[in-house]
Structure formats: C-alpha cells, structure tokens
Design a protein around this motif. Structure first.
Motif, short mmCIF file in Angstrom:
data_model
loop_
_atom_site.label_atom_id
_atom_site.label_comp_id
_atom_site.label_asym_id
_atom_site.label_seq_id
_atom_site.Cartn_x
_atom_site.Cartn_y
_atom_site.Cartn_z
N ASN A 1 70.31 38.40 -27.60
CA ASN A 1 72.02 38.66 -28.00
C ASN A 1 72.58 37.53 -27.90
O ASN A 1 72.19 36.56 -27.04
CB ASN A 1 72.37 39.85 -26.94
N ILE A 2 73.60 37.34 -28.38
CA ILE A 2 74.44 36.39 -28.51
C ILE A 2 74.89 35.70 -26.99
O ILE A 2 75.22 34.68 -26.82
CB ILE A 2 75.82 36.24 -29.62
N ASN A 3 75.14 36.76 -26.19
CA ASN A 3 75.28 36.70 -24.83
C ASN A 3 74.42 36.18 -23.90
O ASN A 3 74.74 36.00 -22.72
CB ASN A 3 76.66 37.76 -24.53
N ASP A 4 73.36 36.38 -24.26
CA ASP A 4 71.98 36.22 -23.34
C ASP A 4 71.90 34.59 -23.03
O ASP A 4 72.12 33.86 -24.09
CB ASP A 4 70.65 36.57 -23.97
N VAL A 5 71.44 34.21 -21.96
CA VAL A 5 71.27 32.71 -21.57
C VAL A 5 69.89 32.72 -22.07
O VAL A 5 68.94 33.27 -21.54
CB VAL A 5 71.52 32.53 -19.95
N TYR A 6 69.67 31.35 -22.70
CA TYR A 6 68.30 31.07 -23.34
C TYR A 6 67.82 29.92 -22.16
O TYR A 6 68.40 29.13 -22.11
CB TYR A 6 68.15 30.81 -24.42
#
Length: 125
Positions: free
Chosen positions: A98-103
């Motif tokens: 998701n765009i808000n997930d931290v990678y």
C-alpha cells in the motif's frame, strides 16, 4: 535425464523435419559448436537419429522416454506458453505494498550503522 535433452526431444518431436538450428540455439542459449556437440550426444544416446533422407528425427527410445514422463503429446509451443503464463502469474501474485506501508529492505538492520552526530548539523541557537 537432463532438462535440455528433454526440451530438445520435445522440439524435434513437435517440428519433425522443419527444425531450425538457429531457433534451437536461441532457445537453449547454445553456440553452434555446443549445439552440434549436444545433438551428437543425443545421437550417441540413441534419442535422435537420421532418417533415410539424412534428416534428424526423434527415435523410438526418445518417444518411449516422453511417454514415460507423460510428455508424449506436449508441443514445444506449450512449453513456451506455460513459461510465459507462469512468469505473468508470478508478477501478478507478488504482494503489493500500500502507498502508506513502510518498506524496509532485506538486511537493512545489518547494513545501517545509525546516524552519526556529523550527519546532522547543529542548529545555532
């Protein structure tokens, strides 16, 4: 049995007398000399043979091998399509962030040593 040998037998079984050495080289990633040696190896193992017109063909031994492996009715194109479809399904099935997930990259904790005091200039108050 070597995977390349099975692929080669399926190729000759599919294309019969319309085989193309350039095409085989491209699919298997062989040089001409490697392909020549490989085909000679298959002839020695009696998996390929020459017919009366000196055209390579799949031997009865090779057909029996394909039947044993349940590959007798597999066409070379089927292998290419199955591989392409598998690659596409692998790409589609990857977990998408998701765009808000931290990678966080793999082994980040082993490579990152932290920030030093030199990294950030002190504010002048």
């Amino acid at each position: 049995m070597d995977y390349d040998k099975i692929i080669m037998i399926i190729y000759f079984n599919t294309y019969k007398d319309t085989y193309d050495f350039e095409e085989i080289k491209e699919y298997l990633g062989f040089s001409f000399d490697q392909l020549d040696d490989f085909i000679n190896e298959l002839i020695v193992e009696k998996l390929l043979e020459y017919d009366e017109d000196y055209i390579l063909k799949v031997s009865n031994k090779a057909i029996e091998l394909l039947e044993t492996l349940n590959l007798r009715n597999i066409l070379f194109e089927d292998l290419l399509l199955d591989y392409s479809e598998k690659m596409l399904s692998d790409i589609r099935s990857e977990i998408k962030l998701n765009i808000n997930d931290v990678y966080i990259p793999e082994n980040f904790d082993k490579k990152f040593k932290g920030y030093s005091s030199k990294s950030f200039p002190r504010s002048r108050e």
